[in-house]
Scaffold this active site. Structure first.
Site, PDB file in Angstrom:
ATOM      1  N   ASP A  63      22.403  31.116  71.215  1.00 42.05           N
ATOM      2  CA  ASP A  63      20.952  31.103  71.426  1.00 42.05           C
ATOM      3  C   ASP A  63      20.472  29.734  71.922  1.00 42.05           C
ATOM      4  O   ASP A  63      19.696  29.627  72.875  1.00 42.05           O
ATOM      5  CB  ASP A  63      20.212  31.425  70.116  1.00 42.05           C
ATOM      6  CG  ASP A  63      20.731  32.687  69.446  1.00 42.05           C
ATOM      7  OD1 ASP A  63      21.360  33.506  70.134  1.00 42.05           O
ATOM      8  OD2 ASP A  63      20.513  32.839  68.226  1.00 42.05           O
TER       9      ASP A  63
ATOM     10  N   GLU B 141      19.908  24.947  62.328  1.00 41.01           N
ATOM     11  CA  GLU B 141      20.026  26.346  61.859  1.00 41.01           C
ATOM     12  C   GLU B 141      21.114  26.465  60.800  1.00 41.01           C
ATOM     13  O   GLU B 141      20.917  27.077  59.758  1.00 41.01           O
ATOM     14  CB  GLU B 141      20.401  27.287  63.011  1.00 41.01           C
ATOM     15  CG  GLU B 141      19.262  27.741  63.875  1.00 41.01           C
ATOM     16  CD  GLU B 141      18.355  28.789  63.225  1.00 41.01           C
ATOM     17  OE1 GLU B 141      18.778  29.496  62.297  1.00 41.01           O
ATOM     18  OE2 GLU B 141      17.201  28.868  63.665  1.00 41.01           O
TER      19      GLU B 141
ATOM     20  N   GLY C 139      14.765  39.440  67.316  1.00 41.90           N
ATOM     21  CA  GLY C 139      16.113  39.331  67.878  1.00 41.90           C
ATOM     22  C   GLY C 139      16.142  38.689  69.255  1.00 41.90           C
ATOM     23  O   GLY C 139      17.132  38.774  69.966  1.00 41.90           O
ATOM     24  N   LEU C 140      15.043  38.016  69.641  1.00 40.05           N
ATOM     25  CA  LEU C 140      15.003  37.344  70.939  1.00 40.05           C
ATOM     26  C   LEU C 140      15.009  35.824  70.767  1.00 40.05           C
ATOM     27  O   LEU C 140      14.595  35.080  71.635  1.00 40.05           O
ATOM     28  CB  LEU C 140      13.767  37.798  71.727  1.00 40.05           C
ATOM     29  CG  LEU C 140      13.693  39.309  71.977  1.00 40.05           C
ATOM     30  CD1 LEU C 140      12.368  39.695  72.629  1.00 40.05           C
ATOM     31  CD2 LEU C 140      14.861  39.768  72.845  1.00 40.05           C
ATOM     32  N   SER C 141      15.473  35.384  69.602  1.00 42.73           N
ATOM     33  CA  SER C 141      15.662  33.954  69.314  1.00 42.73           C
ATOM     34  C   SER C 141      14.381  33.147  69.232  1.00 42.73           C
ATOM     35  O   SER C 141      14.301  32.036  69.749  1.00 42.73           O
ATOM     36  CB  SER C 141      16.584  33.308  70.357  1.00 42.73           C
ATOM     37  OG  SER C 141      17.882  33.707  70.140  1.00 42.73           O
TER      38      SER C 141
ATOM     39  N   GLY D 289      10.826  37.193  65.186  1.00 44.35           N
ATOM     40  CA  GLY D 289      11.698  38.016  64.339  1.00 44.35           C
ATOM     41  C   GLY D 289      12.173  39.299  64.993  1.00 44.35           C
ATOM     42  O   GLY D 289      12.480  40.272  64.319  1.00 44.35           O
TER      43      GLY D 289
ATOM     44  N   TYR E 146      25.841  39.454  58.623  1.00 41.40           N
ATOM     45  CA  TYR E 146      26.295  38.563  59.700  1.00 41.40           C
ATOM     46  C   TYR E 146      27.381  37.629  59.158  1.00 41.40           C
ATOM     47  O   TYR E 146      28.461  37.503  59.739  1.00 41.40           O
ATOM     48  CB  TYR E 146      25.096  37.762  60.218  1.00 41.40           C
ATOM     49  CG  TYR E 146      25.400  36.835  61.374  1.00 41.40           C
ATOM     50  CD1 TYR E 146      25.272  37.257  62.689  1.00 41.40           C
ATOM     51  CD2 TYR E 146      25.812  35.523  61.146  1.00 41.40           C
ATOM     52  CE1 TYR E 146      25.539  36.405  63.750  1.00 41.40           C
ATOM     53  CE2 TYR E 146      26.082  34.662  62.190  1.00 41.40           C
ATOM     54  CZ  TYR E 146      25.935  35.105  63.497  1.00 41.40           C
ATOM     55  OH  TYR E 146      26.201  34.250  64.540  1.00 41.40           O
TER      56      TYR E 146
ATOM     57  N   THR F  44      30.730  36.982  69.571  1.00 43.44           N
ATOM     58  CA  THR F  44      31.953  36.305  70.027  1.00 43.44           C
ATOM     59  C   THR F  44      31.833  34.794  69.881  1.00 43.44           C
ATOM     60  O   THR F  44      32.836  34.091  69.952  1.00 43.44           O
ATOM     61  CB  THR F  44      32.214  36.591  71.524  1.00 43.44           C
ATOM     62  OG1 THR F  44      31.004  36.324  72.241  1.00 43.44           O
ATOM     63  CG2 THR F  44      32.620  38.038  71.760  1.00 43.44           C
TER      64      THR F  44
ATOM     65  N   GLU G  94      28.763  39.673  72.578  1.00 47.32           N
ATOM     66  CA  GLU G  94      28.036  39.685  71.298  1.00 47.32           C
ATOM     67  C   GLU G  94      28.986  39.449  70.132  1.00 47.32           C
ATOM     68  O   GLU G  94      30.079  40.026  70.092  1.00 47.32           O
ATOM     69  CB  GLU G  94      27.347  41.044  71.139  1.00 47.32           C
ATOM     70  CG  GLU G  94      26.005  40.942  70.492  1.00 47.32           C
ATOM     71  CD  GLU G  94      25.026  40.154  71.341  1.00 47.32           C
ATOM     72  OE1 GLU G  94      24.846  38.950  71.073  1.00 47.32           O
ATOM     73  OE2 GLU G  94      24.447  40.741  72.265  1.00 47.32           O
TER      74      GLU G  94
HETATM   75  C1  GLA Z   1      22.726  35.662  66.597  1.00 53.84           C
HETATM   76  C2  GLA Z   1      23.345  34.281  66.445  1.00 53.84           C
HETATM   77  C3  GLA Z   1      24.226  33.937  67.647  1.00 53.84           C
HETATM   78  C4  GLA Z   1      25.237  35.047  67.931  1.00 53.84           C
HETATM   79  C5  GLA Z   1      24.536  36.406  67.964  1.00 53.84           C
HETATM   80  C6  GLA Z   1      25.509  37.537  68.090  1.00 53.84           C
HETATM   81  O1  GLA Z   1      21.828  35.678  67.678  1.00 53.84           O
HETATM   82  O2  GLA Z   1      22.327  33.316  66.324  1.00 53.84           O
HETATM   83  O3  GLA Z   1      24.875  32.706  67.451  1.00 53.84           O
HETATM   84  O4  GLA Z   1      26.276  35.028  66.999  1.00 53.84           O
HETATM   85  O5  GLA Z   1      23.751  36.625  66.821  1.00 53.84           O
HETATM   86  O6  GLA Z   1      26.145  37.502  69.313  1.00 53.84           O
END
Ligand code: GLA
Length: 349
Positions: free
Chosen positions: A148, A136, A100-102, A98, A197, A16, A14
């Site tokens: 993601d 993005e 956190g699951l992309s 929204g 972030y 990284t 995470e």
């Molecule tokens: C979000 C970002 C990813 C990544 C994560 C943290 O999901 O979109 O690119 O940086 O946070 O690991």
């Protein structure tokens, strides 16, 4: 034509990806679907938002709504010299938005896969991942890494995807069939936190610059003492997390799910204490689910709310979800939910 595009969880690795370290996500069986056909303009109905939006492929101003994700894809395609006409159809699916699951990357990849097929653009999976990331970064304005988009483009049923975000070399790592991933959405929306972030990203990049390194993979813990305290703390977390990704990969290969779980939980407390992207709700979930004897648990994705995961025996997964949700609701008023998910295929037509 129908396109199905998954969401993702990140098993480990995470924060990284923007310093070009290691990640290990999986695509999941919660998805976004687009059902539609070619058209002159773009006209899409969103079942979630219960509204239709339209634009002409050359009219790409930002509107501050979900349709911007679609426009962003048209924009990057045009910039990269691809010519895609319009599309009309319906967006549906069961991936919560929204959380956190992309969901945004899932929609972007769905649009790309649709246009790729409809207009024979000849995009590879890697092309699609890179284009969605560019959309993005440049159109939506989120300074994310490739995690993601890569997971959604390359997901494989029954496998996690080990990825070196520097070389983009990847490897499919089988995930045990008798273990489920319990996803817990805290009900805390995570968009609010995009400035936090970007701040972390900036500090990690600065720290690498101070050490004269290009990627976090090249840094050892011993070198951190040359950095100011906050830089050392953030980059230190990233360096240890990179190490854990390699360990989780090896432990999965040797079938040691107990150790995988321990590493996940260790990763959670490390990111919570040293990277400052957890919150009370995520910590509560991790603590409680481990008290119930999950293999391990951690926040997944950017943090600051959003979702967490736990690894649990498949036959106990629903029971875990029910119990933890009940306990959570005694303490927090948020509209939390849980999902038992499986590693799944990436985006496909
Ligand atoms: C979000 C970002 C990813 C990544 C994560 C943290 O999901 O979109 O690119 O940086 O946070 O690991």
């Amino acid at each position: 034509m129908r396109v199905k595009s998954p969401g993702r969880v990140n098993l480990i690795g995470e924060h990284t990806d923007y310093s070009l370290g290691y990640v290990m996500p999986m695509a999941i069986n919660l998805y976004t679907a687009i059902e539609g056909e070619k058209a002159d303009e773009v006209r899409l109905y969103s079942e979630y938002f219960k509204e239709e939006r339209s634009f002409k492929p050359e009219q790409l101003d930002r509107k501050g709504s979900w349709i911007d994700y679609v426009k962003g894809i048209y924009r990057v395609l045009r910039e990269e010299g691809y010519s895609a006409g319009g599309m009309k159809g319906r967006i549906s699916g069961n991936l919560p938005i929204g959380s956190g699951l992309s969901s945004s990357a899932s929609l972007e990849l769905a649009v790309l896969a649709f246009l790729n097929r409809a207009y024979s653009l000849n995009l590879s999976r890697l092309d699609m991942a890179l284009l969605a990331k560019k959309a993005e970064n440049e159109f939506v304005g989120v300074p994310c890494g490739i995690l993601d988009q890569f997971a959604i483009a390359f997901g494989k049923q029954g496998h996690a995807v080990f990825l070196d975000t520097d070389t983009l070399d990847y490897e499919y790592v089988p995930f045990p069939e008798d273990v489920s991933v319990l996803v817990f959405y805290t009900g805390v929306k995570r968009e609010l936190a995009s400035s936090a972030y970007a701040e972390r990203r900036a500090i990690v990049e600065e720290a690498l610059k101070m050490l004269g390194k290009r990627t976090s993979k090249e840094v050892s813990e011993g070198e951190l003492s040359k950095l100011p305290p906050l830089h050392a703390r953030y980059l230190g977390y990233v360096v240890r997390e990179n190490g854990r990704v390699l360990e989780v990969r090896d432990a999965l290969k040797s079938g040691d799910i107990e150790y995988v779980g321990e590493l996940l939980t260790a990763a959670h407390w490390d990111i919570a204490r040293n990277y400052g992207v957890s919150c009370e709700e995520l910590d509560f979930f991790v603590r409680k689910v481990n008290e119930l004897n999950a293999y391990g648990a951690r926040l997944t994705g950017a943090g600051f709310g959003g979702s967490a995961i736990a690894l649990v025996d498949r036959e106990k997964a629903e029971q875990f979800g029910e119990t933890i949700l009940w306990e959570y609701k005694q303490k927090f008023p948020w509209d939390a939910r849980y999902f038992v998910v499986e590693p799944s295929e990436g985006v496909r037509v």
